[in-house]
Design an enzyme around this catalytic site. Structure first.
Site, PDB file in Angstrom:
ATOM      1  CB  THR A  16       1.006  -8.438   9.198  1.00 22.80           C
ATOM      2  OG1 THR A  16       0.761  -9.488  11.283  1.00 22.80           O
ATOM      3  CG2 THR A  16      -0.547  -8.671   8.833  1.00 22.80           C
ATOM      4  CG  ASP A  60       5.961 -12.136  14.222  1.00 22.37           C
ATOM      5  OD1 ASP A  60       4.532 -11.951  13.966  1.00 22.37           O
ATOM      6  OD2 ASP A  60       6.739 -11.419  14.782  1.00 22.37           O
ATOM      7  CB  SER A  61       8.998  -7.176  14.184  1.00 24.55           C
ATOM      8  OG  SER A  61       7.824  -7.058  14.743  1.00 24.55           O
ATOM      9  CB  SER A  62       7.808 -11.668  18.721  1.00 20.67           C
ATOM     10  OG  SER A  62       7.144 -10.653  18.918  1.00 20.67           O
ATOM     11  CG  ASP A  93       3.833  -7.150  17.536  1.00 24.89           C
ATOM     12  OD1 ASP A  93       3.218  -6.328  17.102  1.00 24.89           O
ATOM     13  OD2 ASP A  93       3.679  -8.593  17.433  1.00 24.89           O
ATOM     14  CD  GLN A 279       6.794   3.342  35.329  1.00 23.66           C
ATOM     15  OE1 GLN A 279       5.351   3.145  34.842  1.00 23.66           O
ATOM     16  NE2 GLN A 279       7.754   2.771  35.664  1.00 23.66           N
ATOM     17  CB  CYS A 280       4.788   9.771  30.900  1.00 24.95           C
ATOM     18  SG  CYS A 280       3.788   9.546  32.249  1.00 24.95           S
TER      19      CYS A 280
HETATM   20  N1  ASP Z   1       3.516 -10.367  14.564  1.00 25.50           N
HETATM   21  C1  ASP Z   1       3.100  -9.152  13.813  1.00 25.50           C
HETATM   22  C2  ASP Z   1       4.958  -8.546  13.686  1.00 25.50           C
HETATM   23  O1  ASP Z   1       5.236  -7.943  14.597  1.00 25.50           O
HETATM   24  C3  ASP Z   1       2.478  -8.253  13.365  1.00 25.50           C
HETATM   25  C4  ASP Z   1       3.191  -7.155  12.461  1.00 25.50           C
HETATM   26  O2  ASP Z   1       3.376  -7.320  11.229  1.00 25.50           O
HETATM   27  O3  ASP Z   1       2.663  -6.096  12.549  1.00 25.50           O
HETATM   28  O4  ASP Z   1       5.664  -9.311  12.710  1.00 25.50           O
END
Ligand code: ASP
Length: 351
Positions: A16, A60-62, A93, A279-280
Site C-alpha cells: 500500500t 502485494d505482500s500476499s 499483510d 494460539q495466544c
Molecule cells: N495487501 C497489502 C499488502 O500487504 C496491504 C498493505 O500494504 O498494507 O501488500
C-alpha cells in the site's frame, strides 16, 4: 548520537505504501517509486544520501514467496558495504513473516534493516506512510559511539520499533498494525526517538553471511475443538512434510483423545519435527503444565516458548534449508538464534 553523512538504501518491494489515488476513478494504483521524492519532498531535507531500488514488478505482500526473501537478501548483500542502513518498504499483510525470514537469513548482520509500510497509501492525504518512511530512515541512520544503534532486522510502525521476528500483524484498521506481545519495543518515537539500547540484538559474528537455503516443507496446523481426524491425518501424511507448527490452545494444550495424540506421536516417530506454538499472542508454551499437554511432551513435541507462528515457520524453513534434521534441528529450534525466543528467568522478555 550523530546522524550525519549516512547513506541509506530504500528497497521498495510493493504494498500500500507505494500507491496513490487515481484522481479520476478514486482507485488505488501503484506510482513509480523512482519518483518518490515528488510524493515525499521532505526526503530532500535529510543530510545524508538516500538511494532507492524498486522491484521491477511491485508485489502485494500476499504474493511474497521464498524468491522474494532471497531477492531482498541479495539486494542487501550486494549493497552491504556501500550503505549504512537499509529500509525495506513492504506490504503489511506478510511483513512479520518477511522480517522474521530475513532475520534468519542475514547471519552476522551488524547494520540496520528496517521494514516499514503503511495502512494508507503515501499518495493519500491522511497517509501514515510518510511518517513511517521518514522515521524508519532516521532510525536506520542512527549511530551511537560510531556504531549503528540497530544491528538487526526490525519493523517500524506507528511510533514503535519492534524486533522483526517478534511481530505479528494484529490490526487491519488502525495505524498501529503490529504488535510484539512478548518482547517490548526497541524504540519509541515521540518528540524524540527513545532507543532501548539494552533490548537491542547483537550478533556474535560481525561478517554478513547471507544464508539463501530455505526449505518450505513446513506445515501449520491450527487446532480447534471438534477437529475431523481424517483432515488432521491428511496434513500429517502430506508427502513433503518435514516439520509442523502445531498451533495449540493456551499454554500449549491440545485434545487428549488417543486418535489425535497417537497421530502426532506417529508423525514424530516417522521423523517429522513437531513444534508447539500457542494460539495466544501473549505468553508462552509450557508443555506438561496441564495434563492436556503432557502427551505432546511425551511424544517429543518441541515447545516453542514465546515464539510467534511467523518466527516458528520461517525458523523451520531456515533450519531445514541449512540441512539440519533430527535432534540437531530440534535443539536449534529451541535455541534463540536472533532474539526470537525468550529463555530462562526473563521468560516473557517484557520489562
Ligand atoms: N495487501 C497489502 C499488502 O500487504 C496491504 C498493505 O500494504 O498494507 O501488500
Amino acid at each position: 548520537m550523530t546522524m550525519k553523512n549516512s547513506s541509506i538504501l530504500l528497497i521498495y518491494t510493493g504494498g500500500t505504501i507505494g500507491m496513490m489515488e487515481d484522481v479520476a476513478t478514486g482507485a488505488l494504483i501503484p506510482f513509480d517509486f523512482g519518483n518518490l521524492i515528488d510524493y515525499v519532498p521532505e526526503l530532500r531535507r535529510f543530510k545524508f544520501d538516500i538511494d532507492i531500488v524498486a522491484f521491477e514488478t511491485p508485489i502485494d505482500s500476499s504474493d511474497v514467496s521464498l524468491h522474494t526473501w532471497k531477492e531482498i537478501a541479495r539486494l542487501i548483500e550486494v549493497n552491504y558495504n556501500h550503505f549504512d542502513g537499509f529500509v525495506v518498504l513492504h506490504g503489511t499483510d506478510t511483513m512479520a513473516y518477511s522480517a522474521s525470514a530475513l532475520g534468519f537469513m542475514l547471519q552476522g548482520l551488524s547494520k540496520p534493516v528496517i521494514f516499514t509500510g503503511s495502512q494508507l497509501p503515501i499518495g493519500k492525504l491522511r497517509t501514515d506512510g510518510k511518517e513511517n518512511l521518514i522515521t524508519s530512515i532516521e532510525i536506520a541512520a542512527a549511530t551511537r559511539n560510531g556504531e549503528p544503534v540497530v544491528q538487526e532486522v526490525a519493523v517500524y510502525f506507528e511510533s514503535q520499533l519492534f524486533r522483526g521476528n517478534r511481530t505479528h500483524k494484529y490490526n487491519t484498521e488502525n495505524f498501529d498494525a503490529f504488535e510484539s506481545a512478548n518482547f517490548s519495543c526497541l524504540a519509541e518515537v515521540g518528540i524524540h526517538i527513545t532507543f532501548h539500547y539494552h533490548r537491542m540484538w547483537r550478533s556474535d559474528k560481525k561478517e554478513l553471511e547471507v544464508q539463501y537455503g530455505l526449505d518450505n516443507s513446513v506445515g501449520v496446523l491450527k487446532i480447534f475443538p471438534g477437529m475431523n481426524m481424517a483432515i488432521v491425518n491428511g496434513i500429517l501424511h502430506a508427502k513433503d512434510l518435514k516439520a509442523l507448527v502445531l498451533e495449540t490452545f493456551g499454554s500449549g494444550n491440545a485434545p487428549r483423545h488417543k486418535e489425535f495424540t497417537e497421530a502426532i506421536a506417529e508423525a514424530i516417530e516417522k521423523g517429522i519435527v513437531v513444534v508447539n506454538i500457542s494460539q495466544c499472542n501473549k505468553g508462552f508454551v509450557e508443555q506438561g503444565r496441564y495434563e492436556t499437554s503432557s502427551a505432546l511432551l511425551k511424544s517429543g513435541v518441541i515447545g516453542g516458548g514465546d515464539m510467534t507462528t511467523e518466527a516458528a515457520v520461517t525458523k523451520l524453513m531456515y533450519l531445514l534449508g541449512q540441512g539440519h534434521s533430527g535432534i540437531e534441528l530440534k535443539n536449534l529450534f529451541a535455541t534463540p538464534l536472533r532474539g526470537e525466543l525468550t529463555v530462562s528467568s526473563d521468560l516473557l522478555g517484557v520489562d
